[in-house]
Design a protein around this motif. Structure first.
Motif, PDB file in Angstrom:
ATOM      1  N   UNK A   1     -29.328  50.804  13.833  1.00 14.62           N
ATOM      2  CA  UNK A   1     -29.961  50.700  12.523  1.00 14.62           C
ATOM      3  C   UNK A   1     -29.275  49.598  11.731  1.00 14.62           C
ATOM      4  N   UNK A   2     -30.062  48.802  11.051  1.00 14.18           N
ATOM      5  CA  UNK A   2     -29.472  47.664  10.348  1.00 14.18           C
ATOM      6  C   UNK A   2     -30.190  47.461   9.017  1.00 14.18           C
ATOM      7  N   UNK A   3     -29.578  46.620   8.206  1.00 21.22           N
ATOM      8  CA  UNK A   3     -30.188  46.285   6.939  1.00 21.22           C
ATOM      9  C   UNK A   3     -29.545  47.020   5.776  1.00 21.22           C
ATOM     10  N   UNK A   4     -29.919  46.611   4.584  1.00 22.21           N
ATOM     11  CA  UNK A   4     -29.315  47.161   3.381  1.00 22.21           C
ATOM     12  C   UNK A   4     -29.525  48.669   3.306  1.00 22.21           C
ATOM     13  N   UNK A   5     -30.683  49.141   3.635  1.00 26.02           N
ATOM     14  CA  UNK A   5     -30.966  50.577   3.578  1.00 26.02           C
ATOM     15  C   UNK A   5     -31.027  51.225   4.955  1.00 26.02           C
ATOM     16  N   UNK A   6     -30.487  50.523   5.945  1.00 27.60           N
ATOM     17  CA  UNK A   6     -30.506  51.045   7.322  1.00 27.60           C
ATOM     18  C   UNK A   6     -31.919  51.325   7.802  1.00 27.60           C
ATOM     19  N   UNK A   7     -32.878  50.579   7.327  1.00 28.56           N
ATOM     20  CA  UNK A   7     -34.262  50.854   7.661  1.00 28.56           C
ATOM     21  C   UNK A   7     -34.754  50.082   8.882  1.00 28.56           C
ATOM     22  N   UNK A   8     -34.011  49.068   9.281  1.00 33.44           N
ATOM     23  CA  UNK A   8     -34.402  48.333  10.476  1.00 33.44           C
ATOM     24  C   UNK A   8     -33.892  49.037  11.716  1.00 33.44           C
ATOM     25  N   UNK A   9     -34.635  48.961  12.799  1.00 31.15           N
ATOM     26  CA  UNK A   9     -34.229  49.652  14.017  1.00 31.15           C
ATOM     27  C   UNK A   9     -34.435  48.787  15.238  1.00 31.15           C
ATOM     28  N   UNK A  10     -33.445  48.831  16.111  1.00 23.76           N
ATOM     29  CA  UNK A  10     -33.585  48.286  17.456  1.00 23.76           C
ATOM     30  C   UNK A  10     -33.363  49.437  18.433  1.00 23.76           C
ATOM     31  N   UNK A  11     -34.067  49.340  19.564  1.00 22.54           N
ATOM     32  CA  UNK A  11     -33.979  50.419  20.560  1.00 22.54           C
ATOM     33  C   UNK A  11     -33.649  49.854  21.933  1.00 22.54           C
ATOM     34  N   UNK A  12     -32.878  50.624  22.676  1.00 20.58           N
ATOM     35  CA  UNK A  12     -32.670  50.311  24.069  1.00 20.58           C
ATOM     36  C   UNK A  12     -33.826  50.854  24.897  1.00 20.58           C
ATOM     37  N   UNK A  13     -33.820  50.513  26.172  1.00 20.55           N
ATOM     38  CA  UNK A  13     -34.913  50.939  27.053  1.00 20.55           C
ATOM     39  C   UNK A  13     -34.802  52.401  27.443  1.00 20.55           C
ATOM     40  N   UNK A  14     -33.605  52.950  27.357  1.00 20.06           N
ATOM     41  CA  UNK A  14     -33.402  54.348  27.713  1.00 20.06           C
ATOM     42  C   UNK A  14     -32.777  54.505  29.087  1.00 20.06           C
ATOM     43  N   UNK A  15     -32.029  55.573  29.227  1.00 27.70           N
ATOM     44  CA  UNK A  15     -31.400  55.890  30.508  1.00 27.70           C
ATOM     45  C   UNK A  15     -31.607  57.374  30.800  1.00 27.70           C
TER      46      UNK A  15
END
Length: 118
Positions: free
Chosen positions: A98-112
């Motif tokens: 989670x990133x950004x000033x309000x933690x509103x941005x998201x990046x995801x991994x492919x999963x394991x």
């Protein structure tokens, strides 16, 4: 572009342990939290554990006392130590940043995949 590289999933017997790792790379700005989510077949995705850049953690009630999340801020890496695994822990585990000033941005991994045999 941010990439999350997960490792450590696999097959383990009930009562066993596994350690998941997730390394983030790329143009990471404002990394405020990293965490793990899981989704079992036929179920909704749920938060397993999350850790902020300041080290605050929260866990799903079902894993408290069994799982431990930690992170290395210098390496933008998060770890999930899973112990006393149960068959109900079987799921695809995905890393989140989670990133950004309000933690509103998201990046995801492919999963394991984590599979616990009883």
């Amino acid at each position: 572009q941010v990439r999350l590289a997960e490792s450590g999933g696999g097959l383990v017997q009930a009562g066993g342990s596994l350690r998941l790792s997730c390394a983030a790379s790329g143009s990471i700005i404002g990394n405020c939290a990293m965490g793990w989510y899981r989704q079992a077949p036929g179920k909704q995705r749920e938060l397993v554990a999350r850790i902020t850049s300041g080290g605050s953690t929260n866990y799903a009630d079902s894993v408290k006392g069994r799982f431990t999340i930690s992170r290395d801020n210098a390496k933008n890496t998060v770890y999930l130590q899973m112990s006393s695994l149960k068959s109900e822990d079987t799921a695809v585990y995905a890393c989140n940043l989670a990133w950004g000033v309000s933690c509103s941005g998201n990046y995801w991994g492919q999963g394991t995949q984590v599979t616990v045999s009883s």
